[in-house]
Write an enzyme that holds these catalytic residues in place. Sequence first.
Site, PDB file in Angstrom:
ATOM      1  N   CYS A 140       0.836  -1.217   0.000  1.00  0.00           N
ATOM      2  CA  CYS A 140       0.000   0.000   0.000  1.00  0.00           C
ATOM      3  C   CYS A 140       0.864   1.258   0.000  1.00  0.00           C
ATOM      4  O   CYS A 140       0.603   2.206  -0.745  1.00  0.00           O
ATOM      5  CB  CYS A 140      -0.933  -0.025   1.207  1.00  0.00           C
ATOM      6  N   HIS A 219      -2.264   5.550   6.414  1.00  0.00           N
ATOM      7  CA  HIS A 219      -0.882   6.005   6.552  1.00  0.00           C
ATOM      8  C   HIS A 219      -0.808   7.457   6.068  1.00  0.00           C
ATOM      9  O   HIS A 219      -1.645   7.901   5.273  1.00  0.00           O
ATOM     10  CB  HIS A 219       0.070   5.225   5.637  1.00  0.00           C
TER      11      HIS A 219
END
Length: 337
Positions: A140, A219
């Site tokens: 990711c 994130h």
Amino acid sequence: MVVKVGLIGYGTIGKRVADAVALQKDMQLVGVTGHSYDYKIEVAKKKGFRIFATDGMEDFIKNNIQPEGDINNLIEEVDVIVDCTPKKIGKENKDKYYLPKKIKAIFQGGEKPDVADASFVAQCNYNEALNKNYVRVVSCNTTGLCRTLYPINQRYGIDSVHATMVRRAVDPWDIYHGPVNAIVPVLELPSHHGPDAQTVLHDVNIFTTAMSVPTTLMHMHSLIVDMKKKATVEEILDMFRKTTRIRVVRNAEGVRSTAEVMEFAKDISRLRGDMPEICIWEEGVGVKDKKLFYLQAIHQESDVVPENIDAIRAVTGFKDGKKSIEITNKAMGINNF
Ligand code: NAD
């Protein structure tokens, strides 16, 4: 041509890829594997997905789920496998099943790059995956880095990149891991993200550092890019706005944090509240001489999902990467708002 797809590892990424495959007109989801009986398999059954067992057959039967066979039976019916098992198991599955049975497979970012013939982010290197047998969709974080650095490198050229990854502790469902009350630096320089990004952006000079923080939602990356040519903030924003699978969000409209990005995704009725686009803050983009600064948020559970769909098309010979991205985006509602 309809590509027959089997999904192995029906967890965070796997259940999303299964739904995304089921949305594509040129793909058929043949079945998914269950590793142990749980609510996710109950949901798969409710959705009408055929279930194959990798383990725990008796447990499934005890709970009124009759698997249609095992992993070998699933492989026999498909053109390509998408392996979404936890890290290292993909490689084990390759050696045990995919190589002997000569079946094409897509792996995830937890596997080492050498599991596959190419590492993949569709809008950067679709052609590298064309007709390959084994392709690895990068993690990711790496997907986020590659999606936004690629257009900068194309348009302005990159001398070097320094990026810091502020990583979510765990996925929201995970009650076992942390940190709960600490900031944990990654004491390895560069963090693995930089070298991983270079498996896709081969000529980009990038150095990364990372830390984990007590949040589960997304994130955040802070990037400093030394460009070869000057650009204004407006030019950079315009470029990001025109790049697929990127979304420019605005503090001015109250999207001030990852929490609000996730709420926004729910408000626009995204399945599971997912945000597969990489979100860049308009007010977080700055330029000083040829140095570019920006902040981006990554929804770790979903940004790699459209990449898996494009990887399926690439390995099965669909030549036009741009078209594949368009088809996937349309089916999944990406960049539709
Ligand atoms: P997960 O733990 O949520 O799901 C893995 C699934 O595989 C589970 O359903 C588990 O029961 C099943 N499984 C375990 N062992 C198995 C086996 N031997 N055979 C078949 N199935 C088995 O994991 P995840 O977060 O979906 O991660 C899967 C892959 O995707 C990893 O490579 C990971 O690095 C990568 N990835 C994860 C994220 C994320 O943030 N969760 C983001 C991008 C990439």
